[in-house]
Design an enzyme around this catalytic site. Structure first.
Site, mmCIF file in Angstrom:
data_model
loop_
_atom_site.group_PDB
_atom_site.id
_atom_site.type_symbol
_atom_site.label_atom_id
_atom_site.label_comp_id
_atom_site.label_asym_id
_atom_site.label_seq_id
_atom_site.Cartn_x
_atom_site.Cartn_y
_atom_site.Cartn_z
ATOM 1 C CD1 TRP A 4 49.122 -6.548 50.060
ATOM 2 C CD2 TRP A 4 50.885 -5.836 48.806
ATOM 3 N NE1 TRP A 4 49.713 -7.575 49.486
ATOM 4 C CE2 TRP A 4 50.905 -7.041 48.728
ATOM 5 C CE3 TRP A 4 51.928 -5.069 48.398
ATOM 6 C CZ2 TRP A 4 51.868 -7.900 48.095
ATOM 7 C CZ3 TRP A 4 52.873 -5.661 47.568
ATOM 8 C CH2 TRP A 4 52.872 -7.050 47.481
ATOM 9 C CG PHE A 26 45.617 -8.368 50.810
ATOM 10 C CD1 PHE A 26 45.695 -7.492 51.718
ATOM 11 C CD2 PHE A 26 46.128 -9.739 50.849
ATOM 12 C CE1 PHE A 26 45.859 -8.095 53.103
ATOM 13 C CE2 PHE A 26 46.456 -10.257 52.125
ATOM 14 C CZ PHE A 26 46.552 -9.271 53.054
ATOM 15 C CG HIS A 55 58.407 -8.515 47.908
ATOM 16 N ND1 HIS A 55 57.893 -7.239 48.383
ATOM 17 C CD2 HIS A 55 57.540 -9.555 48.614
ATOM 18 C CE1 HIS A 55 56.679 -7.370 48.692
ATOM 19 N NE2 HIS A 55 56.490 -8.718 48.952
ATOM 20 N NE ARG A 97 56.710 -1.686 48.308
ATOM 21 C CZ ARG A 97 56.770 -2.707 49.037
ATOM 22 N NH1 ARG A 97 55.549 -3.080 49.334
ATOM 23 N NH2 ARG A 97 57.730 -2.970 50.069
ATOM 24 C CG ASN A 150 58.422 -6.410 51.373
ATOM 25 O OD1 ASN A 150 57.628 -5.341 51.656
ATOM 26 N ND2 ASN A 150 57.939 -7.311 51.634
ATOM 27 C CD GLU A 151 55.540 -6.897 55.475
ATOM 28 O OE1 GLU A 151 55.673 -8.059 55.796
ATOM 29 O OE2 GLU A 151 54.768 -6.151 55.418
ATOM 30 C CG ASN A 196 55.150 -2.705 53.976
ATOM 31 O OD1 ASN A 196 55.348 -1.990 53.681
ATOM 32 N ND2 ASN A 196 55.411 -4.053 53.480
ATOM 33 C CE1 TYR A 247 48.087 -5.460 54.480
ATOM 34 C CE2 TYR A 247 50.200 -5.437 55.369
ATOM 35 C CZ TYR A 247 49.688 -5.462 54.210
ATOM 36 O OH TYR A 247 49.907 -5.711 52.821
ATOM 37 C CD GLN A 302 53.271 -11.525 47.187
ATOM 38 O OE1 GLN A 302 53.739 -10.382 47.440
ATOM 39 N NE2 GLN A 302 52.286 -11.722 47.826
ATOM 40 C CD GLU A 354 53.276 -4.930 51.610
ATOM 41 O OE1 GLU A 354 52.613 -5.727 52.450
ATOM 42 O OE2 GLU A 354 54.417 -5.287 50.931
HETATM 43 C C1 BGC Z 1 53.865 -8.787 52.133
HETATM 44 C C2 BGC Z 1 53.254 -9.003 50.958
HETATM 45 C C3 BGC Z 1 51.919 -9.863 51.256
HETATM 46 C C4 BGC Z 1 51.090 -9.101 52.278
HETATM 47 C C5 BGC Z 1 49.846 -9.896 52.825
HETATM 48 C C6 BGC Z 1 53.093 -8.583 53.462
HETATM 49 O O1 BGC Z 1 53.699 -8.927 54.500
HETATM 50 O O2 BGC Z 1 55.000 -7.894 52.237
HETATM 51 O O3 BGC Z 1 54.049 -9.605 50.041
HETATM 52 O O4 BGC Z 1 51.278 -10.338 50.141
HETATM 53 O O5 BGC Z 1 51.857 -8.900 53.382
HETATM 54 O O6 BGC Z 1 49.819 -11.032 53.286
#
Ligand code: BGC
Length: 513
Positions: free
Chosen positions: A458, A474, A156, A112, A201-202, A343, A345, A57, A411
């Site tokens: 993030w 972001f 990732h 990170r 990651n995730e 992570n 959100y 990214q 994140e």
């Molecule tokens: C991911 C990131 C992504 C972010 C926002 C997360 O799921 O780890 O790579 O940029 O979400 O979409």
């Protein structure tokens, strides 16, 4: 100034609906505090505040110095996102020194990032690329010379395309050996300077996006569950890929513990996406559905890692499509995380969907027997609704169900849409409102004994945002992708985070920054 933090009302709704999922302590009823400072959290290194990114990214330099394509390059070049791809991204490969300087100016305590496997081992296995090693070594040294702690992710979403072509990447057991060898190279080359390693990651989102819906690399899926599928089988592959991911993780961890940890003194874990999962109504059906959603979304990874096996509800509903652990594998996977990366959100509302279990052919959601609904969706402005109670629920659940292992919030951040006006782009008050609310919620959870060791925004800067689409951003720093020099600009949120990190209290006063 507009303020939108999660209010007592939404905390209450969440708490009323979640009793079946976790036992919620009364303290959770308190709203997230909005008056706090850095001093209210433990000092570094016991607790660190940082920001993050990932290799594909931000780095760019996709064809330079021996790097070969990953599955993410191939996916991006398949035209799924128009003419957008990460060939150049933020060009951090060349600009890492000035970016680290921005981190220093911001006051970051930790950063990170992830390592691109095909930059370090271009064919996935075999010769190591000295230029790739040099880049990550230099980045780590640059961070450390400014007192910024590196937190490094090994995967990732970007395994070498060569391995995808050769044996199907994560759906083949062969990847366990190759991933372990890649991890070995990273531990050997960088481990003397890395305090925190994350294998994946995730992982939960990767397998669903990549093998059920086909919307993330490698784009595998089957109809009717996904469209434009690059081969695949949505009813089986997400489960197979997960099993191999868990085995590869455990194998890399065993290697780290046996060969490196005693002399390098780092910690190693795995990262998943978490949602605050809330029954849509207080019916028993929805409450049970929320428990299943927790099992499927979080427990799919956490139960094997903590208890050595998949949740019972998954075994029951997925049946023979769910791989099983041999006693030896179970022993290897169980207890293989020194910490968990989470992570977070958003909050999701869970509705029972009994009909789905009667279908002949089921994918993951069908097996779950529940619908995951986002009550408010994404706001018309492109932003996430602000609900820090969801994070508190996740942390409470970790404490109650999994014995309160150390966690790092890797994140958390607000999405905004690109705006034609520079002023509007930089004046990201909604991001500040979001971060303030979640950091306040986190502090509340820690006061309720959650074992949290760090918080990462993030993202550090705008980056190639494949998931949420190229319109969304972001970053604490805006990157002008139309400028040939990819100029970076500090947003209001960067100033706000910096003030906090430099000791100012987060309260009304700060809003007049
Ligand atoms: C991911 C990131 C992504 C972010 C926002 C997360 O799921 O780890 O790579 O940029 O979400 O979409």
């Amino acid at each position: 100034m507009r303020r939108m933090g999660c209010h007592g009302y939404c905390v209450l709704i969440v708490v009323l609906h979640v009793v079946a999922l976790v036992r919620v302590s009364p303290a959770l009823l308190q709203t997230a505090t909005s008056d706090f400072s850095r001093d209210d959290f433990p000092p570094p290194p016991r607790f660190v505040f940082g920001a993050g990114s990932s290799a594909y990214q931000v780095e760019g330099a996709a064809f330079e110095d021996g790097r070969t394509p990953s599955i993410w390059d191939t996916f991006a070049h398949s035209g799924r996102y128009g003419d957008k791809n990460g060939d150049i991204a933020c060009d951090m490969y060349h600009k890492y020194k000035e970016d680290v300087q921005l981190m220093v100016d911001t006051g970051l305590e930790a950063y990170r990032f992830s390592i691109s496997w095909p930059r370090v081992i271009p064919n996935g296995r075999g010769p190591v690329n000295p230029k790739g090693v040099h880049y990550y070594s230099s980045l780590i040294n640059e961070l450390l010379s400014h007192g910024i702690q590196p937190h490094v992710t090994l995967f990732h979403y970007d395994i070498p395309q060569a391995l995808e072509d050769e044996y199907g990447g994560w759906v083949s057991r062969k990847i366990v050996k190759d991933f372990t060898t890649f991890a070995d190279v990273c531990f050997r080359e960088f481990g003397d300077r890395v305090s925190h390693w994350t294998t994946m990651n995730e992982a939960n989102v990767f397998v669903l996006g990549g093998y059920d819906k086909g919307v993330f690399p490698p784009g595998r899926c089957s109809s009717p569950f996904g469209s434009n599928c690059a081969g695949g089988n949505s009813t089986t592959e997400p489960y197979i890929a997960t099993h191999n991911i868990l085995l590869a993780h455990a194998s890399a961890v065993r290697l780290y513990k046996e060969k490196y940890q005693a002399k390098q003194h780092g910690l190693i874990g795995l990262d998943i996406l978490t949602y605050g999962l809330v029954p849509l109504t207080n019916s028993t059906e929805d409450e049970k559905a929320a428990e299943r959603a927790h099992d499927f979304f979080h427990g799919w990874f956490l139960n094997p890692l903590v208890f050595g096996d998949y949740p019972e509800s998954m075994k029951r509903n997925v049946g023979s499509r769910l791989p099983s652990f041999t006693p030896l594998q179970s022993k290897l996977v169980k207890g293989s995380c020194d910490f968990f990366g989470l992570n977070h959100y958003r909050t999701m509302y869970i509705k029972d969907d009994p009909g789905s279990l009667n279908m002949n052919q089921r994918d993951y959601l069908g097996d779950m027997g529940a619908q995951m609904l986002s009550k408010q969706g994404i706001l018309p402005t492109g932003e996430f609704p602000i609900d820090p109670a969801g994070l508190q629920i996740v942390l409470e659940n970790f404490k109650e169900v999994y014995g309160n292992p150390p966690v790092i919030i890797y994140e958390n951040g607000q999405m905004t849409f690109h705006n034609a006006s520079l002023d509007a782009t930089l004046n990201d008050t909604s991001r500040v409102e979001y971060l303030e609310a979640f950091m306040g919620g986190l502090l509340q959870a820690m006061r309720n004994e959650s074992n949290v060791k760090g918080y990462f925004v993030w993202s550090f800067m705008d980056l190639f945002e494949l998931f949420a689409g190229p319109r969304s951003t972001f970053g604490l720093y805006y990157v002008d992708f139309d400028n040939p020099d990819l100029k970076r600009y500090a947003r209001f949120s960067a100033h706000w985070y910096s003030s906090f990190l430099k000791g100012r209290r987060i309260n009304q006063y700060l809003w007049h920054y």
